[in-house]
Scaffold this motif. Structure first.
Motif, short mmCIF file in Angstrom:
data_model
loop_
_atom_site.label_atom_id
_atom_site.label_comp_id
_atom_site.label_asym_id
_atom_site.label_seq_id
_atom_site.Cartn_x
_atom_site.Cartn_y
_atom_site.Cartn_z
N SER A 191 48.51 17.64 54.19
CA SER A 191 46.91 16.92 53.61
C SER A 191 46.23 18.46 54.22
O SER A 191 46.67 19.26 55.05
CB SER A 191 47.00 16.34 54.58
N GLN A 192 45.13 18.56 54.21
CA GLN A 192 43.89 19.48 54.10
C GLN A 192 42.62 18.44 54.35
O GLN A 192 41.78 18.49 53.70
CB GLN A 192 44.20 20.55 52.81
N SER A 193 42.17 19.47 55.55
CA SER A 193 39.94 19.08 55.31
C SER A 193 39.72 20.08 55.44
O SER A 193 39.79 21.38 55.43
CB SER A 193 40.42 19.34 57.52
N VAL A 194 38.87 19.73 54.55
CA VAL A 194 37.23 21.00 53.92
C VAL A 194 36.03 19.88 54.62
O VAL A 194 35.85 19.07 54.66
CB VAL A 194 38.03 21.20 52.48
N LYS A 195 35.55 21.38 54.52
CA LYS A 195 33.61 20.88 55.29
C LYS A 195 32.85 20.40 53.77
O LYS A 195 33.83 20.26 52.71
CB LYS A 195 33.06 22.06 55.34
N ALA A 196 32.55 19.12 53.91
CA ALA A 196 31.62 18.69 53.32
C ALA A 196 30.45 18.92 53.09
O ALA A 196 29.74 19.58 53.70
CB ALA A 196 31.86 17.12 53.06
N VAL B 123 27.71 14.28 50.68
CA VAL B 123 28.49 13.61 50.48
C VAL B 123 28.50 13.20 52.14
O VAL B 123 27.55 13.19 52.73
CB VAL B 123 29.57 14.38 51.63
N GLY B 124 27.77 11.15 51.56
CA GLY B 124 27.53 10.12 52.44
C GLY B 124 28.34 10.47 53.89
O GLY B 124 29.68 10.58 53.74
N ALA B 125 27.63 9.80 54.84
CA ALA B 125 28.88 8.96 55.65
C ALA B 125 29.98 8.06 55.32
O ALA B 125 30.66 8.56 56.30
CB ALA B 125 27.44 8.29 56.76
N ASP B 126 29.85 7.59 54.42
CA ASP B 126 31.07 6.69 54.73
C ASP B 126 32.01 7.00 53.58
O ASP B 126 33.13 6.64 54.09
CB ASP B 126 30.55 5.11 53.03
N SER B 127 32.01 8.47 53.62
CA SER B 127 33.37 8.88 53.30
C SER B 127 33.79 10.23 53.54
O SER B 127 34.25 10.86 53.35
CB SER B 127 33.33 9.45 51.72
N ARG B 128 33.03 10.70 54.15
CA ARG B 128 33.12 11.91 55.21
C ARG B 128 33.23 11.66 56.90
O ARG B 128 32.77 10.21 57.46
CB ARG B 128 31.84 12.70 55.58
N GLY B 129 33.68 12.57 57.95
CA GLY B 129 34.55 12.18 59.20
C GLY B 129 34.40 13.39 59.43
O GLY B 129 34.37 14.49 58.88
N PHE B 130 35.27 13.56 60.78
CA PHE B 130 35.38 14.50 61.91
C PHE B 130 36.98 14.35 62.48
O PHE B 130 37.27 13.55 62.61
CB PHE B 130 34.63 14.86 63.28
N LEU C 10 51.65 15.82 42.60
CA LEU C 10 53.10 14.78 42.33
C LEU C 10 51.18 13.28 41.63
O LEU C 10 51.48 13.05 41.77
CB LEU C 10 53.63 14.24 41.91
N GLY C 11 50.97 14.15 43.32
CA GLY C 11 49.29 12.72 42.91
C GLY C 11 48.79 13.43 44.52
O GLY C 11 49.01 14.21 45.59
N VAL C 12 47.14 13.08 44.69
CA VAL C 12 46.27 13.21 45.63
C VAL C 12 45.57 12.27 45.81
O VAL C 12 45.42 11.25 45.19
CB VAL C 12 45.63 14.94 45.01
N MET C 13 45.45 11.95 47.08
CA MET C 13 44.02 11.31 47.85
C MET C 13 43.22 11.70 48.81
O MET C 13 43.59 12.57 49.06
CB MET C 13 44.82 10.01 48.02
N VAL C 14 41.68 11.52 48.57
CA VAL C 14 40.57 12.30 48.85
C VAL C 14 39.88 11.16 49.82
O VAL C 14 40.23 10.16 49.40
CB VAL C 14 39.55 12.60 48.61
N THR C 15 40.06 11.51 51.22
CA THR C 15 39.37 10.48 51.40
C THR C 15 38.29 11.07 53.63
O THR C 15 38.50 12.62 53.25
CB THR C 15 40.57 9.96 53.13
N ALA C 16 37.88 10.43 53.94
CA ALA C 16 37.47 10.75 55.44
C ALA C 16 38.23 11.88 56.56
O ALA C 16 39.24 11.46 56.43
CB ALA C 16 36.22 9.80 56.04
N ALA C 17 37.89 13.13 56.79
CA ALA C 17 38.92 13.89 57.53
C ALA C 17 38.59 12.91 58.21
O ALA C 17 40.41 13.73 59.32
CB ALA C 17 37.92 14.80 57.54
N ASP C 18 38.51 12.21 59.55
CA ASP C 18 38.62 11.83 59.98
C ASP C 18 39.80 10.37 59.97
O ASP C 18 40.92 9.59 61.02
CB ASP C 18 37.95 10.72 61.27
#
Length: 263
Positions: free
Chosen positions: A102-107, A111-118, A140-148
Motif C-alpha cells: 500500500s501507498q499513502s498519499v496526501k489528499a 477530497v471529502g471527509a468520508d473518504s480520507r483519513g490520517f 493486477l488490481g488496485v483499491m483506494v481507501t481512506a489513509a486510516d
C-alpha cells in the motif's frame, strides 16, 4: 501517442455498441484524440477545465473518462495491454504470482471527509492505494481507501477481487503488515498462499528485500505521473481509474519500444 503506440493500442480498445449494431449515438471524436487527452491530463497533472485546445473539449473528454470508469472499460483495456506486455516478455498472459502493498498519499481539498483519513505510521492525511502487482511490477488490481484503513482489512477485499479475475494466481508476497489471520483467510477463501517477507531486526539502513521491491517500482512510476503525486479525485473510483490510466502510459511505451531489449 506515437503511431507505433497507436498501432498496438487500436486492436485492444473496447468496441462501442453503435459499431456492433446495438444502437446508441456515434461518438463525435476519434478515440485516439480522446485517449491522448486523458493521457496528457494524467501525465501532466492539469485540471479537466485546463485541457489544451488541441484536444477535444474537456467536458467530452471527461464524459469519456467517466463512462470508461463506470463500465469498467479502463480496466478491461488495461488488462489487455498487460497481457500483451507479459507475452512480449515471454510469459503467459495470466499471472500466477504477485506482490501486495500500500501507498499513502496526501489528499487535495476536494477530497471529502468520508473518504480520507490520517495514516499514523506515515503521518499522511489523505488516502491509501492498495495494489497487487505481478512479478514484472504490472498492476493486477488496485483499491483506494481512506489513509486510516488497515492494510489487512483492505487486503481481504482486494485479494478477493483479484482472485476472482486472475484465476491462476496462487502466490502473493507481502510485508509484515499483512500477518495474522489474513494468511489463513486467503488460503481458505481464495486458495492463495500469502507469503510474508519480513525485514530482519539485524538490518541497518536501506536493504533490498526479496520480491517486495517489485511493488515499489510501480509506486515509483505512479509518482512520475503528476496527477497521482497527490489525490485530486472526489471519488475513490476515479482515483483507481487514474492509476489504471497511468499504467497504460507505461505499457503502451513498452509495447512500442523497438529492439530486443524493449521489455
Amino acid at each position: 501517442m506515437t503511431d507505433a503506440e497507436w498501432a498496438r493500442v487500436r486492436p485492444l480498445l473496447p468496441v462501442p455498441s453503435w459499431l456492433r449494431g446495438r444502437g446508441g449515438r456515434p461518438e463525435a471524436y476519434c478515440h485516439r484524440a480522446v485517449l491522448d487527452a486523458i493521457r496528457y491530463l494524467v501525465d501532466n497533472g492539469i485540471k479537466w477545465r485546463a485541457m489544451p485546445a488541441d484536444f477535444p473539449p474537456w467536458d467530452r473528454v471527461y464524459a469519456f473518462f467517466r463512462r470508461w470508469r463506470d463500465h469498467g472499460l479502463v480496466r478491461e483495456f488495461h488488462d489487455r495491454l498487460r497481457g500483451q506486455v507479459r507475452e512480449m516478455l515471454g510469459r503467459d498472459a495470466a499471472a500466477t504470482a504477485g506482490v501486495i502493498d500500500s501507498q499513502s498519499v496526501k489528499a487535495d481539498a476536494v477530497v471529502g471527509a468520508d473518504s480520507r483519513g490520517f495514516d499514523g505510521g506515515k503521518l499522511v492525511n489523505g488516502r491509501k492505494r492498495h495494489v497487487v502487482v505481478d512479478t514484472f511490477g504490472l498492476l493486477l488490481g488496485v483499491m483506494v481507501t481512506a489513509a486510516d484503513t488497515g492494510d489487512r482489512i483492505a487486503a481481504q477485499v482486494l485479494l478477493g477481487q483479484v482472485a476472482d479475475v486472475h484465476h491462476r494466481l496462487e502466490l502473493v508476497w507481502a510485508d509484515g503488515g499483512y500477518t495474522g489471520s489474513l494468511v489463513e483467510h486467503c488460503l481458505a477463501a481464495f486458495a492463495l498462499v500469502l507469503a510474508i517477507v519480513k525485514r530482519s531486526d539485524d538490518m541497518r539502513g536501506f536493504v533490498v528485500l526479496p520480491k517486495r521491491w517489485i511493488v515499489e517500482r510501480l509506486f515509483a512510476h505512479l509518482m512520475r505521473t503528476r496527477r497521482l503525486v497527490r489525490d485530486f479525485e472526489r471519488r475513490t473510483t476515479s482515483a483507481e481509474a487514474m492509476v489504471y490510466w497511468s499504467m497504460t502510459l507505461l505499457m503502451t511505451r513498452r509495447l512500442a519500444r523497438p529492439g530486443p531489449g524493449r521489455g
